[in-house]
Write a protein that holds these residues in place. Sequence first.
Motif, PDB file in Angstrom:
ATOM      1  N   SER A   1       0.841  -1.194   0.000  1.00  0.00           N
ATOM      2  CA  SER A   1       0.000   0.000   0.000  1.00  0.00           C
ATOM      3  C   SER A   1       0.879   1.248   0.000  1.00  0.00           C
ATOM      4  CB  SER A   1      -0.909   0.005   1.230  1.00  0.00           C
ATOM      5  OG  SER A   1      -0.125   0.165   2.402  1.00  0.00           O
ATOM      6  N   ARG A   2       0.270   2.398  -0.236  1.00  0.00           N
ATOM      7  CA  ARG A   2       1.028   3.655  -0.190  1.00  0.00           C
ATOM      8  C   ARG A   2       1.664   3.861   1.184  1.00  0.00           C
ATOM      9  NH1 ARG A   2      -2.289   8.493  -3.113  1.00  0.00           N
ATOM     10  NH2 ARG A   2      -2.094   7.690  -5.231  1.00  0.00           N
TER      11      ARG A   2
ATOM     12  N   LEU B   1       4.483 -15.220   0.968  1.00  0.00           N
ATOM     13  CA  LEU B   1       3.509 -15.502   2.019  1.00  0.00           C
ATOM     14  C   LEU B   1       2.068 -15.302   1.565  1.00  0.00           C
ATOM     15  CD1 LEU B   1       5.353 -13.828   5.027  1.00  0.00           C
ATOM     16  CD2 LEU B   1       5.213 -16.263   4.478  1.00  0.00           C
ATOM     17  N   GLY B   2       1.884 -14.746   0.367  1.00  0.00           N
ATOM     18  CA  GLY B   2       0.537 -14.500  -0.135  1.00  0.00           C
ATOM     19  C   GLY B   2      -0.155 -13.336   0.536  1.00  0.00           C
ATOM     20  N   VAL B   3       0.649 -12.380   1.012  1.00  0.00           N
ATOM     21  CA  VAL B   3       0.125 -11.215   1.726  1.00  0.00           C
ATOM     22  C   VAL B   3       0.151 -10.001   0.789  1.00  0.00           C
ATOM     23  CG1 VAL B   3       0.516  -9.651   3.678  1.00  0.00           C
ATOM     24  CG2 VAL B   3       0.947 -12.098   3.923  1.00  0.00           C
ATOM     25  N   SER B   4      -0.844  -9.139   0.941  1.00  0.00           N
ATOM     26  CA  SER B   4      -0.849  -7.887   0.190  1.00  0.00           C
ATOM     27  C   SER B   4      -1.491  -6.816   1.050  1.00  0.00           C
ATOM     28  CB  SER B   4      -1.635  -8.030  -1.110  1.00  0.00           C
ATOM     29  OG  SER B   4      -1.684  -6.793  -1.786  1.00  0.00           O
ATOM     30  N   THR B   5      -0.862  -5.640   1.113  1.00  0.00           N
ATOM     31  CA  THR B   5      -1.446  -4.507   1.825  1.00  0.00           C
ATOM     32  C   THR B   5      -2.009  -3.509   0.830  1.00  0.00           C
ATOM     33  OG1 THR B   5       0.697  -3.359   1.930  1.00  0.00           O
ATOM     34  CG2 THR B   5       0.099  -4.747   3.805  1.00  0.00           C
ATOM     35  N   ARG B   6      -1.940  -3.842  -0.444  1.00  0.00           N
ATOM     36  CA  ARG B   6      -2.410  -2.962  -1.511  1.00  0.00           C
ATOM     37  C   ARG B   6      -3.930  -2.859  -1.464  1.00  0.00           C
ATOM     38  NH1 ARG B   6       0.252   0.143  -5.108  1.00  0.00           N
ATOM     39  NH2 ARG B   6      -0.871   0.479  -7.035  1.00  0.00           N
ATOM     40  N   ASP B   7      -4.444  -1.668  -1.646  1.00  0.00           N
ATOM     41  CA  ASP B   7      -5.894  -1.449  -1.626  1.00  0.00           C
ATOM     42  C   ASP B   7      -6.532  -1.847  -2.933  1.00  0.00           C
ATOM     43  OD1 ASP B   7      -5.426  -0.439   0.847  1.00  0.00           O
ATOM     44  OD2 ASP B   7      -5.513   1.649   0.222  1.00  0.00           O
TER      45      ASP B   7
END
Length: 70
Positions: free
Chosen positions: A6-7, A64-70
Amino acid sequence: MQKNLSRRDSRIRIVLGALAGLLAVAVLVDAVAVPDRYASYAGVAAVALLANGLTCRCGLYRLLGVSTRD
């Protein structure tokens, strides 16, 4: 590889990378009384954090298959 930061996450990594870079330089010019090998550690951390922050991509998040991107 798709963007997965994410930003906010990206900006935090850029700031931390810049601080790690400053720490590496401070160690190299003996402004901080620690062993010189810490300059290498801080330098590597700075490059990794800045690269992640500027590209908005994190390889560990991808694994890990993680994303914080919106």
